[in-house]
Design a protein around this motif. Structure first.
Motif, PDB file in Angstrom:
ATOM      1  N   LYS A  48      10.365 -12.177 -46.608  1.00 31.85           N
ATOM      2  CA  LYS A  48      11.339 -10.490 -46.442  1.00 31.85           C
ATOM      3  C   LYS A  48      10.261  -9.347 -46.197  1.00 31.85           C
ATOM      4  CE  LYS A  48      15.271  -6.738 -46.751  1.00 31.85           C
ATOM      5  NZ  LYS A  48      16.208  -7.124 -47.532  1.00 31.85           N
ATOM      6  N   CYS A  49       9.690  -9.239 -47.338  1.00 29.52           N
ATOM      7  CA  CYS A  49       8.771  -7.950 -47.727  1.00 29.52           C
ATOM      8  C   CYS A  49       7.458  -8.566 -46.794  1.00 29.52           C
ATOM      9  CB  CYS A  49       8.553  -8.353 -49.018  1.00 29.52           C
ATOM     10  SG  CYS A  49       9.592  -6.959 -50.316  1.00 29.52           S
ATOM     11  N   ASN A  50       7.401  -9.810 -46.239  1.00 28.38           N
ATOM     12  CA  ASN A  50       6.275 -10.417 -45.409  1.00 28.38           C
ATOM     13  C   ASN A  50       6.720 -10.095 -44.444  1.00 28.38           C
ATOM     14  OD1 ASN A  50       4.138 -10.959 -47.325  1.00 28.38           O
ATOM     15  ND2 ASN A  50       5.282 -13.411 -47.332  1.00 28.38           N
ATOM     16  N   SER A  51       7.833  -9.797 -43.915  1.00 23.42           N
ATOM     17  CA  SER A  51       8.238 -10.037 -42.773  1.00 23.42           C
ATOM     18  C   SER A  51       8.091  -8.498 -42.825  1.00 23.42           C
ATOM     19  CB  SER A  51       9.131 -10.076 -42.462  1.00 23.42           C
ATOM     20  OG  SER A  51      10.228 -10.054 -40.577  1.00 23.42           O
ATOM     21  N   LYS A  52       7.890  -7.525 -43.344  1.00 22.66           N
ATOM     22  CA  LYS A  52       8.162  -6.098 -43.260  1.00 22.66           C
ATOM     23  C   LYS A  52       6.767  -5.758 -42.546  1.00 22.66           C
ATOM     24  CE  LYS A  52      12.499  -4.638 -44.229  1.00 22.66           C
ATOM     25  NZ  LYS A  52      13.612  -3.549 -44.845  1.00 22.66           N
ATOM     26  N   ILE A  53       5.930  -6.723 -43.710  1.00 21.22           N
ATOM     27  CA  ILE A  53       4.567  -6.315 -43.167  1.00 21.22           C
ATOM     28  C   ILE A  53       4.019  -6.169 -42.092  1.00 21.22           C
ATOM     29  CG2 ILE A  53       1.942  -6.638 -44.186  1.00 21.22           C
ATOM     30  CD1 ILE A  53       3.567  -6.897 -47.492  1.00 21.22           C
ATOM     31  N   ASN A  54       4.647  -7.568 -41.745  1.00 20.03           N
ATOM     32  CA  ASN A  54       3.395  -8.091 -40.304  1.00 20.03           C
ATOM     33  C   ASN A  54       4.156  -7.467 -39.434  1.00 20.03           C
ATOM     34  OD1 ASN A  54       2.922 -10.224 -41.374  1.00 20.03           O
ATOM     35  ND2 ASN A  54       4.615 -11.771 -41.518  1.00 20.03           N
ATOM     36  N   MET A  55       5.695  -6.382 -39.072  1.00 15.55           N
ATOM     37  CA  MET A  55       5.914  -5.959 -38.810  1.00 15.55           C
ATOM     38  C   MET A  55       5.043  -4.821 -38.105  1.00 15.55           C
ATOM     39  SD  MET A  55      10.443  -6.751 -37.979  1.00 15.55           S
ATOM     40  CE  MET A  55      10.494  -5.513 -39.265  1.00 15.55           C
ATOM     41  N   ALA A  56       5.702  -3.736 -39.929  1.00 16.27           N
ATOM     42  CA  ALA A  56       4.832  -2.609 -39.260  1.00 16.27           C
ATOM     43  C   ALA A  56       3.178  -2.941 -39.116  1.00 16.27           C
ATOM     44  CB  ALA A  56       4.680  -2.577 -40.884  1.00 16.27           C
ATOM     45  N   GLU A  57       2.136  -4.202 -39.237  1.00 18.30           N
ATOM     46  CA  GLU A  57       0.868  -4.154 -38.504  1.00 18.30           C
ATOM     47  C   GLU A  57       1.251  -4.062 -37.736  1.00 18.30           C
ATOM     48  OE1 GLU A  57      -0.370  -7.671 -40.713  1.00 18.30           O
ATOM     49  OE2 GLU A  57      -0.786  -7.427 -42.745  1.00 18.30           O
ATOM     50  N   LYS A  58       1.738  -5.275 -36.750  1.00 23.25           N
ATOM     51  CA  LYS A  58       2.051  -4.698 -35.624  1.00 23.25           C
ATOM     52  C   LYS A  58       2.258  -3.289 -34.672  1.00 23.25           C
ATOM     53  CE  LYS A  58       4.293  -9.520 -35.192  1.00 23.25           C
ATOM     54  NZ  LYS A  58       4.947 -10.656 -35.204  1.00 23.25           N
ATOM     55  N   LYS A  59       3.397  -2.474 -34.943  1.00 19.97           N
ATOM     56  CA  LYS A  59       3.419  -1.229 -35.123  1.00 19.97           C
ATOM     57  C   LYS A  59       2.561  -0.412 -34.996  1.00 19.97           C
ATOM     58  CE  LYS A  59       6.490   2.263 -34.579  1.00 19.97           C
ATOM     59  NZ  LYS A  59       7.522   2.827 -33.836  1.00 19.97           N
ATOM     60  N   ILE A  60       0.914  -0.559 -36.001  1.00 24.24           N
ATOM     61  CA  ILE A  60      -0.359  -0.091 -36.272  1.00 24.24           C
ATOM     62  C   ILE A  60      -0.974  -0.232 -35.355  1.00 24.24           C
ATOM     63  CG2 ILE A  60      -2.513   0.716 -36.957  1.00 24.24           C
ATOM     64  CD1 ILE A  60       0.182   0.304 -40.208  1.00 24.24           C
ATOM     65  N   GLU A  61      -0.754  -1.467 -35.166  1.00 24.45           N
ATOM     66  CA  GLU A  61      -1.899  -2.180 -33.896  1.00 24.45           C
ATOM     67  C   GLU A  61      -1.074  -1.304 -32.120  1.00 24.45           C
ATOM     68  OE1 GLU A  61      -1.214  -6.244 -33.800  1.00 24.45           O
ATOM     69  OE2 GLU A  61      -3.388  -5.916 -35.255  1.00 24.45           O
ATOM     70  N   GLU A  62       0.436  -1.338 -32.069  1.00 25.03           N
ATOM     71  CA  GLU A  62       0.594  -0.934 -30.998  1.00 25.03           C
ATOM     72  C   GLU A  62       0.520   0.532 -30.570  1.00 25.03           C
ATOM     73  OE1 GLU A  62       4.222  -1.950 -30.729  1.00 25.03           O
ATOM     74  OE2 GLU A  62       4.535  -3.706 -30.422  1.00 25.03           O
ATOM     75  N   LEU A  63       0.281   1.967 -31.624  1.00 22.80           N
ATOM     76  CA  LEU A  63      -0.267   2.847 -31.838  1.00 22.80           C
ATOM     77  C   LEU A  63      -1.855   2.974 -31.828  1.00 22.80           C
ATOM     78  CD1 LEU A  63       2.659   3.619 -34.546  1.00 22.80           C
ATOM     79  CD2 LEU A  63       2.861   3.626 -32.217  1.00 22.80           C
ATOM     80  N   ILE A  64      -2.887   1.910 -31.609  1.00 17.79           N
ATOM     81  CA  ILE A  64      -3.732   2.541 -31.776  1.00 17.79           C
ATOM     82  C   ILE A  64      -3.796   2.428 -30.553  1.00 17.79           C
ATOM     83  CG2 ILE A  64      -6.305   2.185 -33.116  1.00 17.79           C
ATOM     84  CD1 ILE A  64      -4.638   1.692 -35.406  1.00 17.79           C
ATOM     85  N   GLU A  65      -3.966   2.837 -29.641  1.00 16.69           N
ATOM     86  CA  GLU A  65      -4.622   2.539 -28.017  1.00 16.69           C
ATOM     87  C   GLU A  65      -5.659   3.756 -27.901  1.00 16.69           C
ATOM     88  OE1 GLU A  65      -2.112   2.025 -24.930  1.00 16.69           O
ATOM     89  OE2 GLU A  65       0.390   1.253 -26.078  1.00 16.69           O
ATOM     90  N   GLU A  66      -6.390   3.316 -26.469  1.00 18.88           N
ATOM     91  CA  GLU A  66      -7.236   3.870 -26.314  1.00 18.88           C
ATOM     92  C   GLU A  66      -7.797   3.325 -25.281  1.00 18.88           C
ATOM     93  OE1 GLU A  66     -11.255   4.523 -28.863  1.00 18.88           O
ATOM     94  OE2 GLU A  66     -10.129   4.196 -30.680  1.00 18.88           O
ATOM     95  N   ASN A  67      -8.152   4.519 -24.007  1.00 21.75           N
ATOM     96  CA  ASN A  67      -8.034   4.192 -22.984  1.00 21.75           C
ATOM     97  C   ASN A  67      -7.545   2.564 -22.148  1.00 21.75           C
ATOM     98  OD1 ASN A  67     -10.090   5.881 -22.565  1.00 21.75           O
ATOM     99  ND2 ASN A  67     -11.442   4.351 -23.178  1.00 21.75           N
ATOM    100  N   SER A  68      -6.103   3.069 -22.421  1.00 22.00           N
ATOM    101  CA  SER A  68      -4.568   2.278 -22.444  1.00 22.00           C
ATOM    102  C   SER A  68      -5.038   0.786 -22.640  1.00 22.00           C
ATOM    103  CB  SER A  68      -4.667   1.949 -21.084  1.00 22.00           C
ATOM    104  OG  SER A  68      -4.144   3.403 -20.310  1.00 22.00           O
ATOM    105  N   GLU A  69      -6.125   0.373 -23.870  1.00 19.58           N
ATOM    106  CA  GLU A  69      -6.232  -0.659 -24.783  1.00 19.58           C
ATOM    107  C   GLU A  69      -5.641  -1.229 -25.672  1.00 19.58           C
ATOM    108  OE1 GLU A  69      -9.657  -3.009 -23.807  1.00 19.58           O
ATOM    109  OE2 GLU A  69     -10.318  -1.556 -21.406  1.00 19.58           O
ATOM    110  N   LEU A  70      -5.546  -2.099 -25.888  1.00 18.47           N
ATOM    111  CA  LEU A  70      -4.812  -1.980 -27.476  1.00 18.47           C
ATOM    112  C   LEU A  70      -6.671  -2.294 -28.406  1.00 18.47           C
ATOM    113  CD1 LEU A  70      -2.415  -2.241 -29.662  1.00 18.47           C
ATOM    114  CD2 LEU A  70      -2.834  -4.863 -28.971  1.00 18.47           C
TER     115      LEU A  70
END
Length: 80
Positions: A48-70
Motif C-alpha cells: 500500500k505504501c509503495n502504491s502511494k509513493i508511485n501515485m505521488a511520483e506520477k502526480k509530480i511528473e504531471e505537475l512538472i510541465e514546461e512548454n506543454s511537454e512533460l
C-alpha cells in the motif's frame, strides 16, 4: 490483531504501523501463527505504501510541465 486496512489511511500512519509491526516481530512474544498473520499484514501495508509513493511520483511528473511537454525530474533536483 492488526487493524483492518483502510484506503483512506495516510501514508505516515501506515509507515508508523509498519514500525510497530517490526517491533512486535522482533520482540518474539507472538506465537508462530500470530507472527505469520502480522507479517502478512505488514506486507500488505508495504504494498500500500509503495502504491502511494508511485501515485505521488506520477502526480509530480504531471505537475512538472514546461512548454506543454512533460519533463521528468529526479527528486534530488528538488533540493533547496
Amino acid at each position: 490483531m492488526p487493524e483492518e486496512d483502510n484506503d483512506d489511511t495516510r501514508f505516515e500512519d501506515s509507515l508508523e504501523e509498519l514500525e510497530q509491526i517490526v517491533k512486535q516481530l522482533e520482540n518474539g512474544d507472538l506465537t508462530l501463527d500470530e507472527s505469520l498473520e502480522t507479517f502478512e499484514y505488514g506486507i500488505k501495508l508495504v504494498q500500500k505504501c509503495n502504491s502511494k509513493i508511485n501515485m505521488a511520483e506520477k502526480k509530480i511528473e504531471e505537475l512538472i510541465e514546461e512548454n506543454s511537454e512533460l519533463k521528468t525530474k529526479q527528486f534530488t533536483e528538488f533540493d533547496d
